[in-house]
Design a protein around this motif. Sequence first.
Motif, PDB file in Angstrom:
ATOM      1  N   GLU A  66      58.042  42.354  14.142  1.00 23.20           N
ATOM      2  CA  GLU A  66      59.182  42.863  13.376  1.00 23.20           C
ATOM      3  C   GLU A  66      60.152  41.724  13.031  1.00 23.20           C
ATOM      4  N   ALA A  67      60.370  40.849  14.020  1.00 23.15           N
ATOM      5  CA  ALA A  67      61.279  39.715  13.810  1.00 23.15           C
ATOM      6  C   ALA A  67      60.751  38.786  12.719  1.00 23.15           C
ATOM      7  N   GLU A  68      59.443  38.571  12.707  1.00 24.60           N
ATOM      8  CA  GLU A  68      58.845  37.707  11.696  1.00 24.60           C
ATOM      9  C   GLU A  68      58.919  38.339  10.305  1.00 24.60           C
ATOM     10  N   ILE A  75      65.772  36.812  18.688  1.00 26.08           N
ATOM     11  CA  ILE A  75      65.747  38.167  19.239  1.00 26.08           C
ATOM     12  C   ILE A  75      66.698  38.189  20.430  1.00 26.08           C
ATOM     13  N   ILE A  76      67.627  39.141  20.430  1.00 23.63           N
ATOM     14  CA  ILE A  76      68.500  39.335  21.599  1.00 23.63           C
ATOM     15  C   ILE A  76      67.986  40.575  22.319  1.00 23.63           C
ATOM     16  N   ARG A  90      56.869  31.528  19.860  1.00 21.15           N
ATOM     17  CA  ARG A  90      56.822  32.197  18.557  1.00 21.15           C
ATOM     18  C   ARG A  90      58.204  32.281  17.912  1.00 21.15           C
ATOM     19  N   ILE A  91      59.197  32.598  18.728  1.00 22.27           N
ATOM     20  CA  ILE A  91      60.558  32.791  18.224  1.00 22.27           C
ATOM     21  C   ILE A  91      61.539  32.683  19.385  1.00 22.27           C
ATOM     22  N   LYS A  92      62.761  32.240  19.102  1.00 19.79           N
ATOM     23  CA  LYS A  92      63.781  32.156  20.158  1.00 19.79           C
ATOM     24  C   LYS A  92      64.132  33.566  20.643  1.00 19.79           C
ATOM     25  N   ILE A  93      64.200  33.717  21.972  1.00 22.57           N
ATOM     26  CA  ILE A  93      64.563  35.012  22.575  1.00 22.57           C
ATOM     27  C   ILE A  93      65.647  34.770  23.610  1.00 22.57           C
TER      28      ILE A  93
END
Length: 467
Positions: A66-68, A75-76, A90-93
């Motif tokens: 979803e974030a992509e 993502i928080i 993949r992405i900062k969390i």
Amino acid sequence: MGYQFETEKVVDFILKNSVKKVLIQLPEGLKPYGVGLAKEIEEKAGVTAYVSADPCYGACDLPIQEAEILNVDLIIHYGHSEILKEAQKRIKILYVEAKSNLDIGKVVEKSLPFLKEYRNIGLVATVQHVHKLEEAKKILEKNGKKVFIGSASGLVKYDGQVLGCDCSTAEKIKDKVEVFLYIGGGIFHPLGVFYTTKKPVITVDPYTKKILNIKEIGEKFLKRRNTIIAKFSQAKNVGVLVGLKFGQSNPQLAEKICMKYLKMIRKKELEIILTKLQPNPNPKILLEQYSTPPEIAANLLYMATYSFNDIVGKTVCDLGCGSGRLAIGAAYLGAKEVVGIDLDLAAIQTAKTNSRMVGVKVEWVVGDIEVLTGKFDTVIQNPPFGVKKHGADLKFLRKALSLANTVYSIHKSGEKNRRFIEKTVTKNLCGRITTMVETNLVIPYLFNFHKKPKYRVKVDIYRIVKK
């Protein structure tokens, strides 16, 4: 506010990492705060904030895809501690545990009457309340209790913390405690502790201020689960569902499960083997000597073997074995040792012939079941229904539970008879029914009083364990 949302920490992280878009993810209990958090973060950090409306079932349930799609930078994730380090590739969390600010002192004191019969208490909580465990420990110790908190390891970050998928902190101390006190909302996590440790669990809910012993709920869920497993064991075709969410997808495990079931003896094959066995040549109506049909024998044995692991490598006894269908099936499926006993010499002679034909070893005994002594892991039986001789079925149940901790038994169905069996097992024989599956027993023309070629009778297959 009831939770520590650490907005200043969140804003500081956003500014330091030049974030432009964020996706906020919260578990169901925190979702009502989502819009307010998004507005506050947008105002203070100057970013665009989305709030995920999808369910969130833990720290492994991350909205990576979803974030992509939304092309966000961060993502928080609120309400859980980090367990998937690789997701950061993949992405900062950013994980915000959202610790609770609620007072637990009064509600822990309120739980004391529920704990009066226990001295050794284990403490567990979700991440929202884990920082309150030391406070709870002091209250309990002040009231004469000895308190244990399991150490963190594996996926668990804090001592005493439990996850939906990891109750290791409770498991580590289960032999030291008599009961667990769970601090938190809902029953999902305490049920996990109950199933993992097999110990009573008292829940202390800081939100509702209610205290609950979940034993009755847990046993109800467990009984339902066992029934579903039993029905699954009777299925002819089995499908394995694979989730694709990041952190939950495990196609390798799915393939392993498929291979395991492919190696199993298929139930239909077992039925065919049992169909080839010769029946009792001279059944006696006063003994209610109706042979166990191959499909029912296969259902019982398949359930006992593959759903509950009560046959393979176990010592098994078949009471009132007749021509040996259940005993031979158990030996064929891999029982360590099998004994079959029946009062009828002709039936035992037929059973011996049948076991030689299949090529399995069974010890056959001619005699009343009362002559049998010793201990077995599992008893399997299709006893008389007690129609011709009142109480004959109870004699078999009583003997079965004196010989083994686990019993599989076939009885006539119907609400009245079910209530009778349950009352007898639980109150008189110190047993517990874990599973009951209804099926149809086909009785062929055997005796002169039979008017039809065959009769269908509804029966129940019970799995009973000692308390």
